[in-house]
Motif scaffolding. Structure first.
Motif, PDB file in Angstrom:
ATOM      1  N   LYS A 163     -24.161  75.124 -30.198  1.00 16.64           N
ATOM      2  CA  LYS A 163     -23.622  75.903 -29.074  1.00 16.64           C
ATOM      3  C   LYS A 163     -23.218  77.297 -29.536  1.00 16.64           C
ATOM      4  CE  LYS A 163     -21.817  71.966 -26.498  1.00 16.64           C
ATOM      5  NZ  LYS A 163     -20.593  71.287 -26.006  1.00 16.64           N
ATOM      6  N   ASP A 164     -22.577  77.378 -30.705  1.00 22.84           N
ATOM      7  CA  ASP A 164     -22.179  78.677 -31.252  1.00 22.84           C
ATOM      8  C   ASP A 164     -23.382  79.505 -31.665  1.00 22.84           C
ATOM      9  OD1 ASP A 164     -19.557  77.992 -30.848  1.00 22.84           O
ATOM     10  OD2 ASP A 164     -19.058  77.734 -32.966  1.00 22.84           O
ATOM     11  N   THR A 218     -26.419  79.322 -30.383  1.00 26.76           N
ATOM     12  CA  THR A 218     -27.054  79.753 -29.138  1.00 26.76           C
ATOM     13  C   THR A 218     -26.297  80.915 -28.497  1.00 26.76           C
ATOM     14  OG1 THR A 218     -27.915  77.528 -28.767  1.00 26.76           O
ATOM     15  CG2 THR A 218     -27.832  78.979 -26.854  1.00 26.76           C
ATOM     16  N   SER A 219     -24.969  80.895 -28.624  1.00 25.15           N
ATOM     17  CA  SER A 219     -24.132  81.966 -28.052  1.00 25.15           C
ATOM     18  C   SER A 219     -24.098  83.213 -28.923  1.00 25.15           C
ATOM     19  CB  SER A 219     -22.708  81.462 -27.859  1.00 25.15           C
ATOM     20  OG  SER A 219     -22.677  80.398 -26.956  1.00 25.15           O
ATOM     21  N   GLY A 220     -24.696  83.131 -30.110  1.00 26.75           N
ATOM     22  CA  GLY A 220     -24.705  84.276 -31.014  1.00 26.75           C
ATOM     23  C   GLY A 220     -23.437  84.434 -31.825  1.00 26.75           C
ATOM     24  N   ILE A 221     -22.569  83.434 -31.802  1.00 26.02           N
ATOM     25  CA  ILE A 221     -21.302  83.484 -32.538  1.00 26.02           C
ATOM     26  C   ILE A 221     -21.515  83.204 -34.021  1.00 26.02           C
ATOM     27  CG2 ILE A 221     -19.029  82.400 -32.765  1.00 26.02           C
ATOM     28  CD1 ILE A 221     -19.190  81.777 -29.747  1.00 26.02           C
TER      29      ILE A 221
END
Length: 85
Positions: free
Chosen positions: A38-39, A41-44
Motif C-alpha cells: 500500500k505504501d 503504491t502510494s509512493g511513500i
C-alpha cells in the motif's frame, strides 16, 4: 530488529519509577507484504522495502520482547492487547 538498539535506548531512559514493557508488533510475511505494498503504491516507500522487511522478520524472534501478532487485527484491537499487559 536488533536487541542492541533496544538496550541502547533503555540505557538512556530513567526507568526507576516505571515498569517498562518491550513489545514487538509482528505479523506474517503475507500481511507485511500487503501492508507495505500500500505504501509502495502510494509512493511513500520504495519497492525494495518489501524484500528487506520480510528478510528481517526472523530477527524479531531473537528479541527480548513481548511479541504481539498483528497479522489479522486492527489498531484498536492491538491497543487493547497492549493495555491488558
Amino acid at each position: 530488529h536488533e536487541q542492541e538498539i533496544i538496550d541502547e535506548i533503555l540505557s538512556r531512559v530513567d526507568t526507576a519509577n516505571y515498569k517498562v514493557f518491550c513489545i514487538s508488533l509482528v505479523c506474517d510475511a503475507e500481511s507485511l507484504k500487503r501492508r507495505l505494498q500500500k505504501d509502495v503504491t502510494s509512493g511513500i516507500r520504495a519497492n525494495d522495502v518489501i524484500t528487506r522487511s520480510i528478510a528481517r522478520l526472523p530477527l524479531y524472534d531473537k528479541l527480548n520482547t513481548i511479541k504481539i501478532n498483528v497479522s489479522n487485527v486492527t489498531a484498536a484491537q492491538t491497543a487493547a492487547k497492549i493495555a491488558h499487559l
